[in-house]
Scaffold this active site. Structure first.
Site, PDB file in Angstrom:
ATOM      1  N   ASP A 212       0.856  -1.200   0.000  1.00  0.00           N
ATOM      2  CA  ASP A 212       0.000   0.000   0.000  1.00  0.00           C
ATOM      3  C   ASP A 212       0.887   1.244   0.000  1.00  0.00           C
ATOM      4  O   ASP A 212       2.098   1.151   0.182  1.00  0.00           O
ATOM      5  CB  ASP A 212      -0.924  -0.016   1.235  1.00  0.00           C
ATOM      6  CG  ASP A 212      -2.166   0.843   1.027  1.00  0.00           C
ATOM      7  OD1 ASP A 212      -2.302   1.445  -0.059  1.00  0.00           O
ATOM      8  OD2 ASP A 212      -2.997   0.908   1.944  1.00  0.00           O
ATOM      9  N   HIS A 345      -9.935  -2.057  -7.538  1.00  0.00           N
ATOM     10  CA  HIS A 345      -9.931  -0.963  -6.553  1.00  0.00           C
ATOM     11  C   HIS A 345      -9.166   0.265  -7.046  1.00  0.00           C
ATOM     12  O   HIS A 345      -9.637   1.384  -6.900  1.00  0.00           O
ATOM     13  CB  HIS A 345      -9.350  -1.498  -5.232  1.00  0.00           C
ATOM     14  CG  HIS A 345      -9.228  -0.484  -4.152  1.00  0.00           C
ATOM     15  ND1 HIS A 345     -10.327   0.149  -3.614  1.00  0.00           N
ATOM     16  CD2 HIS A 345      -8.151   0.018  -3.505  1.00  0.00           C
ATOM     17  CE1 HIS A 345      -9.928   0.996  -2.673  1.00  0.00           C
ATOM     18  NE2 HIS A 345      -8.611   0.941  -2.591  1.00  0.00           N
TER      19      HIS A 345
HETATM   20 FE1  N7H Z   1      -7.385   1.917  -1.233  1.00  0.00          FE
HETATM   21  N1  N7H Z   1      -5.892  -2.638  -0.396  1.00  0.00           N
HETATM   22  O1  N7H Z   1      -5.048  -2.939   0.357  1.00  0.00           O
HETATM   23  O2  N7H Z   1      -6.445  -3.440  -1.117  1.00  0.00           O
HETATM   24  N2  N7H Z   1      -5.807   0.791  -1.871  1.00  0.00           N
HETATM   25  N3  N7H Z   1      -7.792   0.530   0.186  1.00  0.00           N
HETATM   26  N4  N7H Z   1      -8.856   3.125  -0.510  1.00  0.00           N
HETATM   27  N5  N7H Z   1      -6.882   3.380  -2.539  1.00  0.00           N
HETATM   28  C1  N7H Z   1      -4.908   1.160  -2.831  1.00  0.00           C
HETATM   29  O3  N7H Z   1      -1.661   2.621  -4.885  1.00  0.00           O
HETATM   30  C2  N7H Z   1      -7.224  -0.715   0.348  1.00  0.00           C
HETATM   31  C3  N7H Z   1      -9.672   2.858   0.538  1.00  0.00           C
HETATM   32  C4  N7H Z   1      -7.539   4.592  -2.723  1.00  0.00           C
HETATM   33  O4  N7H Z   1      -3.920   6.102  -7.673  1.00  0.00           O
HETATM   34  C5  N7H Z   1      -3.968   0.105  -3.040  1.00  0.00           C
HETATM   35  O5  N7H Z   1      -1.003   2.814  -2.834  1.00  0.00           O
HETATM   36  C6  N7H Z   1      -7.862  -1.384   1.468  1.00  0.00           C
HETATM   37  C7  N7H Z   1     -10.656   3.905   0.697  1.00  0.00           C
HETATM   38  C8  N7H Z   1      -6.857   5.391  -3.735  1.00  0.00           C
HETATM   39  O6  N7H Z   1      -3.736   4.007  -8.327  1.00  0.00           O
HETATM   40  C9  N7H Z   1      -4.307  -0.902  -2.194  1.00  0.00           C
HETATM   41  C10 N7H Z   1      -8.781  -0.513   1.983  1.00  0.00           C
HETATM   42  C11 N7H Z   1     -10.398   4.817  -0.302  1.00  0.00           C
HETATM   43  C12 N7H Z   1      -5.788   4.611  -4.150  1.00  0.00           C
HETATM   44  C13 N7H Z   1      -5.470  -0.479  -1.440  1.00  0.00           C
HETATM   45  C14 N7H Z   1      -8.742   0.681   1.169  1.00  0.00           C
HETATM   46  C15 N7H Z   1      -9.254   4.327  -1.030  1.00  0.00           C
HETATM   47  C16 N7H Z   1      -5.827   3.369  -3.396  1.00  0.00           C
HETATM   48  C17 N7H Z   1      -2.831   0.095  -4.065  1.00  0.00           C
HETATM   49  C18 N7H Z   1      -9.715  -0.665   3.127  1.00  0.00           C
HETATM   50  C19 N7H Z   1     -11.085   6.117  -0.634  1.00  0.00           C
HETATM   51  C20 N7H Z   1      -4.753   4.992  -5.195  1.00  0.00           C
HETATM   52  C21 N7H Z   1      -1.577   0.684  -3.530  1.00  0.00           C
HETATM   53  C22 N7H Z   1      -9.547  -1.509   4.097  1.00  0.00           C
HETATM   54  C23 N7H Z   1     -12.328   6.393  -0.402  1.00  0.00           C
HETATM   55  C24 N7H Z   1      -5.171   4.468  -6.543  1.00  0.00           C
HETATM   56  C25 N7H Z   1      -1.399   2.146  -3.797  1.00  0.00           C
HETATM   57  C26 N7H Z   1      -4.191   4.893  -7.599  1.00  0.00           C
HETATM   58  C27 N7H Z   1      -4.909   2.348  -3.542  1.00  0.00           C
HETATM   59  C28 N7H Z   1      -6.203  -1.240  -0.499  1.00  0.00           C
HETATM   60  C29 N7H Z   1      -9.563   1.752   1.370  1.00  0.00           C
HETATM   61  C30 N7H Z   1      -8.677   5.002  -2.079  1.00  0.00           C
HETATM   62  C31 N7H Z   1      -3.525  -2.223  -2.115  1.00  0.00           C
HETATM   63  C32 N7H Z   1      -7.617  -2.777   1.990  1.00  0.00           C
HETATM   64  C33 N7H Z   1     -11.744   3.976   1.768  1.00  0.00           C
HETATM   65  C34 N7H Z   1      -7.244   6.778  -4.198  1.00  0.00           C
END
Ligand code: N7H
Length: 527
Positions: A212, A345
């Site tokens: 992440d 996601h």
């Molecule tokens: Fe997410 N995960 O571990 O699966 N997220 N996220 N997220 N997220 C991202 O690019 C995760 C949540 C965004 O620009 C990655 O850093 C999990 C919320 C945004 O390419 C992974 C949860 C919101 C991005 C996860 C969670 C977001 C992003 C890829 C909850 C907004 C950047 C790693 C438990 C409302 C996207 C990375 C881009 C990336 C995970 C929550 C938003 C692995 C497990 C609530 C904007």
């Protein structure tokens, strides 16, 4: 300075941002404080004799303020870590502070002047629209009577990060000293702390196992050097994150105390890890595909961070996954989900070309956020998987999600409501559902599905998408269709995968805060 009598000017700086501004912006907003551990210290100003306590709070804040880490210090520390990598971990502690709307009011600062409705109303008021089941929220985020010592909710949060336990304790002692917590008579606040930490077995990876914190926006004026390292990323105007800067839709209408501050959206998101792992295995079996590939396609990235768009068949080598050009350059193919599903996601939360293709000015940029989350809770123990293949989490763990933006409606709430929970987003998805009936409504032409990790289908979300009024009867099949996705398997792109009952992420609540500039803290908040 400060106090109710302080006149609040309405003005806007409208200046582009530069490195010299970093000394008066809090460190977690635009740079991010390096951390191995993090405490979110929620506080409320003591109810008994509250007027006097608010005055004491301002005095205590004056002692505490010099401890607040600036973006400049956060940046210097990051550079030191880079320079001294081979010497091992550098000891550090860092602190920031932010206030809820209720907290601002108690300090005599009118939150309505900041003109952000979700912030003013508090996150509980948004819960239903965010798809949350409030009965699952932790009491501290919703109960105004029986918890947090009956103090009427949360007034603010002190963010404490550290390199190790000793440094964390030092920082907590600083808070104890400045706010005089050991003496009930003189203490100005009550505190309730949620502890987070990076995962020991897999640093930088969240509980489902994915790396992440890879993609963050680049700010015009600050991050141009980082842009050179990627192929496709664009920079965004600083006002998307900081109030009163170019790109802030309300740039000229911000009160002086709000300039160069940012809204913090905090969410405690529980992750049901044993269930997620078991479900991925069984879904992959049903789809006749590799479980690692299925997980990667739901997230849009392999566990080591490589994007499925660039590496559609197998995870890249560790070396490739660490190359910023390779991990940060993501360019989705319009109307095509062969390499990366529309529902992935990272495609839902930063759709890039899916919207840019329409040549709508600023289709994506106003909705970018700086994410600053950390994990909480223990690793999965053997006791939690002994009921395999149908395991049940019996310990709480997940993500303490935190993000900054200049506008909560356009930032966090927009991403959650209009993108994550919208089954017809992206709008130009090229989808044909083969195996599940789809409501005969033209709105459902592109029913690719909601974000498999985070989306929550509700009757209300259905009504909104289709534009039905509150009394319209909605068939169960239509609602069920909302929790199913297409595009999971690259060899059967039209096959429908049913995710009903698979709530891998459960919201335990949260709150919205405002993180002022250091200049504003000095001038308007502390006395
Ligand atoms: Fe997410 N995960 O571990 O699966 N997220 N996220 N997220 N997220 C991202 O690019 C995760 C949540 C965004 O620009 C990655 O850093 C999990 C919320 C945004 O390419 C992974 C949860 C919101 C991005 C996860 C969670 C977001 C992003 C890829 C909850 C907004 C950047 C790693 C438990 C409302 C996207 C990375 C881009 C990336 C995970 C929550 C938003 C692995 C497990 C609530 C904007």
């Amino acid at each position: 300075m400060g106090g109710t009598q302080q006149p609040i000017q309405v003005t806007g700086s409208a200046e582009p941002i530069s490195m010299s501004d970093l000394s008066h912006i809090q460190g977690d907003i635009v740079v991010g404080m390096a951390k191995k551990m993090e405490n979110f210290v929620f506080f409320n100003i003591t109810k008994e004799g509250r007027k006097d306590k608010a005055k004491s709070f301002r005095e205590h804040l004056a002692s505490f303020r010099p401890r607040i880490t600036t973006a400049e210090q956060a940046q210097e520390f990051r550079e030191l870590v880079d320079r001294t990598k081979e010497r091992g971990r550098q000891p550090n502690k860092a602190l920031n502070i932010a206030f809820s709307a209720k907290g601002l009011k108690l300090l005599g600062i009118e939150p309505k002047d900041i003109k952000d409705e979700p912030f003013n109303n508090g996150q509980l008021a948004s819960a239903k629209d965010l798809g949350d089941d409030v009965t699952k929220w932790d009491p501290m985020f919703k109960d105004t009577s029986n918890t947090f010592e009956a103090q009427d909710g949360i007034h603010g949060v002190i963010i404490v990060v550290a390199s190790d336990k000793d440094k964390l304790q030092e920082a907590m002692n600083d808070i104890n000293t400045d706010f005089q917590l050991k003496n009930r008579q003189t203490a100005s606040i009550n505190i309730s702390t949620i502890e987070g930490h990076v995962r020991a077995p897999e640093e930088g990876h969240e509980h489902f196992g994915f790396k992440d914190g890879i993609t963050q926006p680049f700010l015009q004026g600050l991050d141009e050097n980082k842009l050179e390292k990627t192929d496709t990323a664009k920079s965004i105007p600083p006002g998307v994150i900081l109030l009163g800067r170019p790109g802030d839709p309300n740039m000229r209408g911000r009160p002086e105390w709000a300039l160069d501050g940012s809204f913090l959206a905090f969410r405690k998101l529980e992750q049901r890890v044993p269930e997620f792992r078991a479900d991925i295995q069984s879904l992959a079996r049903d789809l006749n595909m590799d479980p690692e590939l299925l997980g990667a396609r739901l997230v849009g990235r392999w566990k080591n961070g490589g994007s499925v768009q660039m590496f559609p068949n197998q995870a890249p080598s560790q070396q490739e996954a660490q190359d910023p050009k390779k991990v940060q350059s993501v360019s989705f193919s319009i109307q095509d989900q062969k390499s990366c599903p529309f529902v992935a996601h990272i495609r839902k939360t930063n759709p890039r070309q899916d919207l840019e293709q329409f040549n709508i000015d600023n289709a994506v940029a106003p909705h970018r956020i700086f994410r600053r989350g950390i994990q909480y809770g223990p690793e999965v123990g053997k006791d939690e998987t002994k009921t395999d293949p149908d395991p049940k989490s019996d310990k709480q763990r997940g993500l303490l999600f935190a993000c900054y933006q200049s506008n909560i409606t356009e930032g966090f709430e927009f991403i959650q409501k209009a993108w994550i929970s919208n089954p017809t987003f992206p709008p130009d998805a090229n989808v044909t559902r083969k195996t599940q009936p789809v409501p005969k409504n033209p709105h459902f032409r592109n029913l690719s599905g909601i974000d498999p990790l985070l989306g929550t289908p509700t009757v209300d979300s259905f009504r909104k998408v289709v534009g039905l009024d509150a009394n319209a009867r909605i068939p169960q099949t239509a609602i069920d269709a909302l929790r199913s996705i297409v595009g999971a398997n690259p060899s059967k792109l039209d096959a429908v995968t049913d995710l009903r009952g698979k709530d891998w992420v459960v919201s335990r609540g949260g709150e919205y805060f405002f993180s002022p500039s250091i200049t504003a803290l000095k001038k308007f908040f502390a006395s």
